[in-house]
Design a protein around this motif. Structure first.
Motif, short mmCIF file in Angstrom:
data_model
loop_
_atom_site.label_atom_id
_atom_site.label_comp_id
_atom_site.label_asym_id
_atom_site.label_seq_id
_atom_site.Cartn_x
_atom_site.Cartn_y
_atom_site.Cartn_z
N ARG A 117 10.89 11.49 -8.58
CA ARG A 117 11.39 11.24 -9.93
C ARG A 117 10.27 10.87 -10.88
NH1 ARG A 117 15.15 6.18 -10.49
NH2 ARG A 117 13.20 5.14 -11.03
N GLU A 118 9.28 10.14 -10.36
CA GLU A 118 8.21 9.65 -11.23
C GLU A 118 6.93 9.52 -10.42
OE1 GLU A 118 7.24 5.58 -13.83
OE2 GLU A 118 9.26 5.95 -13.02
N VAL A 119 5.81 9.80 -11.04
CA VAL A 119 4.50 9.66 -10.42
C VAL A 119 3.71 8.63 -11.22
CG1 VAL A 119 2.37 10.82 -9.72
CG2 VAL A 119 4.54 12.05 -9.62
N LEU A 120 3.20 7.61 -10.54
CA LEU A 120 2.47 6.54 -11.20
C LEU A 120 1.12 7.04 -11.70
CD1 LEU A 120 2.11 3.55 -11.95
CD2 LEU A 120 1.31 3.16 -9.61
N SER A 121 0.89 6.92 -12.99
CA SER A 121 -0.37 7.36 -13.59
C SER A 121 -1.54 6.58 -13.00
CB SER A 121 -0.32 7.17 -15.11
OG SER A 121 -1.56 7.51 -15.69
N GLY A 122 -2.54 7.28 -12.55
CA GLY A 122 -3.71 6.64 -11.98
C GLY A 122 -3.57 6.30 -10.51
N GLY A 123 -2.42 6.59 -9.91
CA GLY A 123 -2.20 6.31 -8.50
C GLY A 123 -2.69 7.43 -7.60
N PRO A 124 -2.69 7.21 -6.28
CA PRO A 124 -3.17 8.23 -5.33
C PRO A 124 -2.39 9.54 -5.40
CG PRO A 124 -2.96 6.09 -4.28
CD PRO A 124 -2.34 5.95 -5.61
N ALA A 125 -1.05 9.46 -5.60
CA ALA A 125 -0.25 10.68 -5.66
C ALA A 125 -0.63 11.53 -6.88
CB ALA A 125 1.24 10.33 -5.70
N ALA A 126 -0.83 10.87 -8.00
CA ALA A 126 -1.21 11.60 -9.21
C ALA A 126 -2.56 12.27 -9.02
CB ALA A 126 -1.24 10.65 -10.41
N ALA A 127 -3.50 11.56 -8.39
CA ALA A 127 -4.84 12.12 -8.16
C ALA A 127 -4.78 13.30 -7.20
CB ALA A 127 -5.76 11.03 -7.60
N ALA A 128 -3.82 13.30 -6.28
CA ALA A 128 -3.72 14.39 -5.31
C ALA A 128 -2.95 15.59 -5.86
CB ALA A 128 -3.05 13.89 -4.03
N GLY A 129 -2.28 15.40 -7.01
CA GLY A 129 -1.57 16.52 -7.62
C GLY A 129 -0.07 16.51 -7.45
N VAL A 130 0.51 15.42 -6.96
CA VAL A 130 1.97 15.33 -6.87
C VAL A 130 2.55 15.28 -8.28
CG1 VAL A 130 3.92 13.97 -6.00
CG2 VAL A 130 1.80 14.10 -4.68
N ALA A 131 3.64 15.98 -8.50
CA ALA A 131 4.23 16.04 -9.84
C ALA A 131 5.71 15.69 -9.78
CB ALA A 131 4.07 17.45 -10.42
N ALA A 132 6.21 15.11 -10.86
CA ALA A 132 7.64 14.81 -10.97
C ALA A 132 8.43 16.12 -10.81
CB ALA A 132 7.95 14.16 -12.30
N ALA A 167 0.85 -1.17 0.00
CA ALA A 167 0.00 0.00 0.00
C ALA A 167 0.89 1.23 0.00
CB ALA A 167 -0.92 0.00 1.22
N GLY A 168 0.67 2.12 -0.94
CA GLY A 168 1.47 3.33 -1.04
C GLY A 168 0.71 4.40 -1.79
N ILE A 169 1.43 5.34 -2.39
CA ILE A 169 0.77 6.43 -3.11
C ILE A 169 1.19 6.49 -4.58
CG2 ILE A 169 0.48 7.77 -1.00
CD1 ILE A 169 2.83 9.51 -1.92
N GLY A 170 2.20 5.68 -4.97
CA GLY A 170 2.58 5.62 -6.37
C GLY A 170 3.58 6.67 -6.80
N VAL A 171 4.69 6.78 -6.06
CA VAL A 171 5.76 7.70 -6.46
C VAL A 171 7.10 6.95 -6.42
CG1 VAL A 171 4.64 9.82 -5.69
CG2 VAL A 171 6.09 8.55 -4.09
N VAL A 172 8.05 7.42 -7.22
CA VAL A 172 9.43 6.92 -7.19
C VAL A 172 10.31 8.09 -6.78
CG1 VAL A 172 11.31 5.90 -8.50
CG2 VAL A 172 8.95 5.23 -8.99
N LEU A 173 11.14 7.88 -5.75
CA LEU A 173 11.96 8.96 -5.21
C LEU A 173 13.41 8.82 -5.66
CD1 LEU A 173 10.60 8.99 -1.53
CD2 LEU A 173 9.81 10.35 -3.47
N GLN A 174 14.14 9.93 -5.60
CA GLN A 174 15.57 9.93 -5.88
C GLN A 174 16.21 11.11 -5.16
OE1 GLN A 174 16.13 10.53 -10.08
NE2 GLN A 174 15.56 12.68 -10.01
N ARG A 175 17.52 11.08 -5.04
CA ARG A 175 18.26 12.21 -4.50
C ARG A 175 18.61 13.13 -5.66
NH1 ARG A 175 17.52 13.81 0.56
NH2 ARG A 175 17.59 12.04 1.99
N GLY A 176 18.09 14.35 -5.63
CA GLY A 176 18.33 15.30 -6.72
C GLY A 176 19.44 16.26 -6.40
N ALA A 177 19.34 17.46 -6.91
CA ALA A 177 20.35 18.49 -6.71
C ALA A 177 20.47 18.82 -5.22
CB ALA A 177 19.99 19.74 -7.50
N GLU A 178 21.72 19.00 -4.79
CA GLU A 178 22.01 19.33 -3.39
C GLU A 178 21.42 18.30 -2.42
OE1 GLU A 178 20.88 23.33 -2.62
OE2 GLU A 178 22.22 24.18 -4.13
N ARG A 179 21.34 17.08 -2.86
CA ARG A 179 20.90 15.94 -2.05
C ARG A 179 19.45 16.05 -1.61
NH1 ARG A 179 23.11 11.68 -2.73
NH2 ARG A 179 22.71 10.94 -0.63
N ALA A 180 18.65 16.86 -2.31
CA ALA A 180 17.24 16.98 -1.97
C ALA A 180 16.51 15.70 -2.35
CB ALA A 180 16.62 18.18 -2.68
#
Length: 402
Positions: free
Chosen positions: A317-332, A300-313
């Motif tokens: 990285r990716e939002v699963l289409s049709g998943g809870p995160a995409a429906a809530a408005g999370v964006a890559a 059970a999750g929200i459908g996102v893929v994480l990574q360490r970006g610039a300055e270790r933030a």
């Protein structure tokens, strides 16, 4: 001269014997002595000293309660108040396991509580990973230790695979290709939660999935997790792969593959569904082994893929289409700054992912930074499936996630 040497030897041995720690009965109780002299004079109903497993400590009992004494001085280190004591973790993580009122935790060698007694059970500590699995209110957790402290507690989802094999095989394969290459786990222990239950029942010595890792002409087996009178066999074995299946040999010799396969230590026949079935195996050894990477992972999750970006933030990285995160408005490209009120600054990608995962239909508060502006989204966890090809998709079946 020989008589003098023999006399000196006998005198030396007798001194060593006198200098050993002794548990001496006094009436119905016991005291500690060194060289025939009491250390403190304190009496206990029972004293236990395992010079091989835990030489630094003596377990002391009064009534039904246990504590720990220092083996050198006899000083009481851990108060006599616990239902059970496990000194073995001390030699791995610097802490002693204790139990009271059906709850488990850890104290340091001076009795200070380091890990509160809030767990229903704590499994064996891994010396390599400085890690132990624990259960609390039906949920499994992974406890990570360093410098005699609990560094972090992470929720361990039921699907979490825990194959106890080294990062690389102990013997490098000469021939890497193989029809059946992959990791196979005993089908009776398909995931961490079932392995935990097997350990609690005494079927496994450790919490992990017994496995066979095939890499060309080399196999690494972790059968030592299984409780039972198994025959002695090496961890690294010669593997001979064919269309029919895999034969495993104790000695690494390529010539085995040209000989009669029925003489192998083990022969695993390839089943129609891709599993390996052990023919004529020892009774304590599981018969059926399923390919770990062919089993879909559900959580059970929200459908996102994480990574360490610039300055270790910590970046989406990716939002699963049709998943809870995409429906809530999370964006890559969104920066994750908080998960359920906890700052993500000190979290690894894996630790953050574990916090985001949870039980089906439970809420998650995700704090983001987008274009320099803070944003907090409340998202409901839903079942997510990761297939054998690594692709993710939402699931409408709530029972798919445990």
């Amino acid at each position: 001269m020989r008589l003098l040497f023999a006399a000196l030897l006998l005198w030396s041995l007798s001194c060593q014997a006198d200098d050993q720690l002794q548990i001496v009965p006094v009436g119905k109780q016991y005291v500690l002595q060194h060289g025939g002299k009491p250390l403190t004079g304190e009496r206990y109903d029972q004293l236990v000293h395992d010079a091989r497993e835990s030489p630094d400590f003596v377990l002391a009992r009064r009534g039904t309660s246990w504590g720990v004494l220092d083996a050198d001085s006899g000083k009481l280190l851990i108060p006599v108040r616990y239902d059970r004591i496990n000194p073995l973790p001390y030699y791995l993580i610097g802490l002693v396991g204790v139990g009271l009122d059906n709850k488990a935790g850890f104290v340091d060698r001076n009795g200070r509580i380091v890990v509160p007694l809030r767990y229903d059970a704590i499994g064996p500590v891994s010396g390599y990973y400085r890690q132990a699995f624990a259960k609390r209110q039906g949920q499994l957790f992974s406890l990570h230790f360093a410098d005699g402290q609990l560094q972090r507690e992470e929720a361990a989802p039921d699907f979490y695979p825990y194959v106890v094999v080294p990062p690389s095989l102990r013997a490098q394969p000469q021939r890497v290709a193989g029809l059946h290459n992959g990791t196979y786990v005993a089908d009776r222990y398909p995931d961490l939660y079932v392995a935990w239950q097997g350990w609690r029942r005494g079927e496994l010595r450790d919490i992990g999935q017994p496995a066979i890792v095939l890499r060309g002409d080399t196999a690494y087996v972790s059968f030592g997790l299984i409780n039972g009178d198994l025959p002695l066999m090496p961890n690294t074995m010669q593997a001979c792969q064919s269309e029919a299946g895999v034969s495993l040999w104790a000695e690494r010799d390529a010539a085995h593959c040209d000989g009669p396969q029925q003489e192998a230590l083990l022969f695993l026949k390839r089943d129609a569904d891709g599993a390996l079935v052990c023919a004529d195996c020892h009774a304590a050894l599981p018969q059926r082994w399923i390919a770990l990477d062919e089993q879909p992972t559900r959580f059970a999750g929200i459908g996102v893929v994480l990574q360490r970006g610039a300055e270790r933030a910590l970046e989406v990285r990716e939002v699963l289409s049709g998943g809870p995160a995409a429906a809530a408005g999370v964006a890559a490209g969104d920066i994750v700054t908080g998960i359920d009120g906890r700052s993500s600054a000190d979290l690894t990608v894996e630790a953050a992912s574990q916090l985001i995962r949870g039980k089906v239909d439970t809420p998650l508060s995700l704090t983001l930074m987008r274009a320099g502006q803070p944003l907090t989204l409340n998202i409901i966890r839903r079942p997510i499936t990761i297939g054998a090809d690594g692709t993710a998709q939402p699931s409408t079946d709530s029972k798919a996630a445990k």
